[in-house]
Design a protein around this motif. Structure first.
Motif, PDB file in Angstrom:
ATOM      1  N   CYS A  45       0.860  -1.184   0.000  1.00 24.85           N
ATOM      2  CA  CYS A  45       0.000   0.000   0.000  1.00 24.85           C
ATOM      3  C   CYS A  45       0.902   1.241   0.000  1.00 24.85           C
ATOM      4  N   ILE A  47       0.281   4.121   0.960  1.00 22.51           N
ATOM      5  CA  ILE A  47       0.052   5.011   2.108  1.00 22.51           C
ATOM      6  C   ILE A  47       0.741   4.466   3.357  1.00 22.51           C
ATOM      7  N   CYS A  48       0.507   3.168   3.664  1.00 19.24           N
ATOM      8  CA  CYS A  48       1.053   2.643   4.922  1.00 19.24           C
ATOM      9  C   CYS A  48       2.200   1.661   4.711  1.00 19.24           C
ATOM     10  N   CYS A  83      -5.746  -2.488   0.193  1.00 15.66           N
ATOM     11  CA  CYS A  83      -5.130  -2.434   1.524  1.00 15.66           C
ATOM     12  C   CYS A  83      -6.219  -2.649   2.568  1.00 15.66           C
ATOM     13  N   LYS A  85      -6.376  -1.403   5.474  1.00 16.23           N
ATOM     14  CA  LYS A  85      -6.720  -0.147   6.158  1.00 16.23           C
ATOM     15  C   LYS A  85      -7.256   0.905   5.191  1.00 16.23           C
ATOM     16  N   HIS A  86      -6.673   0.975   3.976  1.00 11.89           N
ATOM     17  CA  HIS A  86      -6.969   2.109   3.105  1.00 11.89           C
ATOM     18  C   HIS A  86      -7.833   1.782   1.891  1.00 11.89           C
TER      19      HIS A  86
HETATM   20 ZN    ZN Z   1      -2.608   1.087   3.566  1.00 10.66          ZN
END
Ligand code: ZN
Length: 265
Positions: A45, A47-48, A83, A85-86
């Protein structure tokens, strides 16, 4: 094929991507360079950074630096990952900024030309519309601001330096970690140092961990009035502390000497 390796090299293609194909399109005379993710590279991901499973791919095109006068276009099916989370997120192509239709190197070329020629001239020569020019300039400004923000000094020093005649003073504020001069004022007044503090954002002020200075009251007061928690952050440099301490001891010694003399010993 040789040309693929050559393109991978001159495009600076990241190690998890490879050039799949190169095509010269006629009659437009455009070179299309097809870039793809290497198979077997773990998707993460953007982002993370968590390992994520592939979702789908989206075709994207970026204008890159010309090769041998040919307009050169990078083409890639950019993966989107799922992802936990995202949700569904598009992987970042390492050669371009998100949302840009140009490679980072092409944008750098435009910015370099803008230092030499007018916006109209650059737009005409590189065949770029106003929106494209505007986007490239906005992203450059944003990058510049981000670089500046990362230059926020944590430890600053405020010095009064005498020059020319003995009593002409300047105030020099510097970053103690890098040695960069941040501010110079033509006197050593409280108002000037306060004005400099006032020109900084709240975040920059808050990021300051220490302000070292000599024991000049104007600097002390300007700092106390401008930086929250300054009592904890002001550090007097050793040289000046030693000097004032020496003077204080000397003063006491002289007074005691005088007192002893007066007592007639
Ligand atoms: Zn993520």
């Amino acid at each position: 094929m040789r040309d693929k390796e050559l393109y991978a090299q001159i495009l600076g293609i990241h190690k998890s991507w490879r050039v799949a194909d190169v095509e010269l399109k006629q009659p437009t005379g455009e070179v299309e360079v097809f870039v793809e993710r290497k198979p077997g590279v773990q998707q993460t991901c953007p982002i993370c950074g968590d390992a994520s499973s592939g979702y789908d791919k989206r075709r994207r095109r970026w204008r890159h630096l010309d090769t041998c006068q040919y307009k050169t276009i990078l083409v890639a099916d950019v993966p989107r990952v799922q992802c936990k989370k995202h949700g569904v997120v598009m992987v970042k192509a390492p050669w371009a900024e998100p949302g840009s239709r140009f490679s980072v190197l092409f944008e750098a070329l435009v910015i370099n030309w803008l230092k030499e020629a007018s916006t109209q001239a650059v737009s005409r020569q590189l065949e770029l519309g106003w929106n494209a020019m505007d986007g490239i300039m906005r992203r450059a400004v944003k990058r510049g601001m981000a670089r500046r923000a990362s230059l926020d000094p944590k430890h600053i020093g405020v010095d009064e330096t005498a020059f020319r005649k003995r009593h002409d003073y300047v105030t020099v504020v510097s970053d103690q970690d890098t040695g960069h001069v941040l501010h110079v004022a033509e006197d050593r007044k409280k108002t000037n140092l306060k004005a400099w503090y006032a020109s900084l954002s709240g975040e920059r002020i808050a990021a300051m961990e220490s302000v070292s200075m000599d024991m000049w009251p104007a600097f002390i007061n300007a700092t106390l009035e401008s930086i929250p928690g300054a009592e904890e952050k002001i550090a007097f440099d050793k040289f000046h502390v030693a000097k004032y301490l020496g003077e204080a001891v000397d003063k006491v010694r002289r007074e005691e000497h005088k007192a002893l003399m007066a007592e007639g010993r």
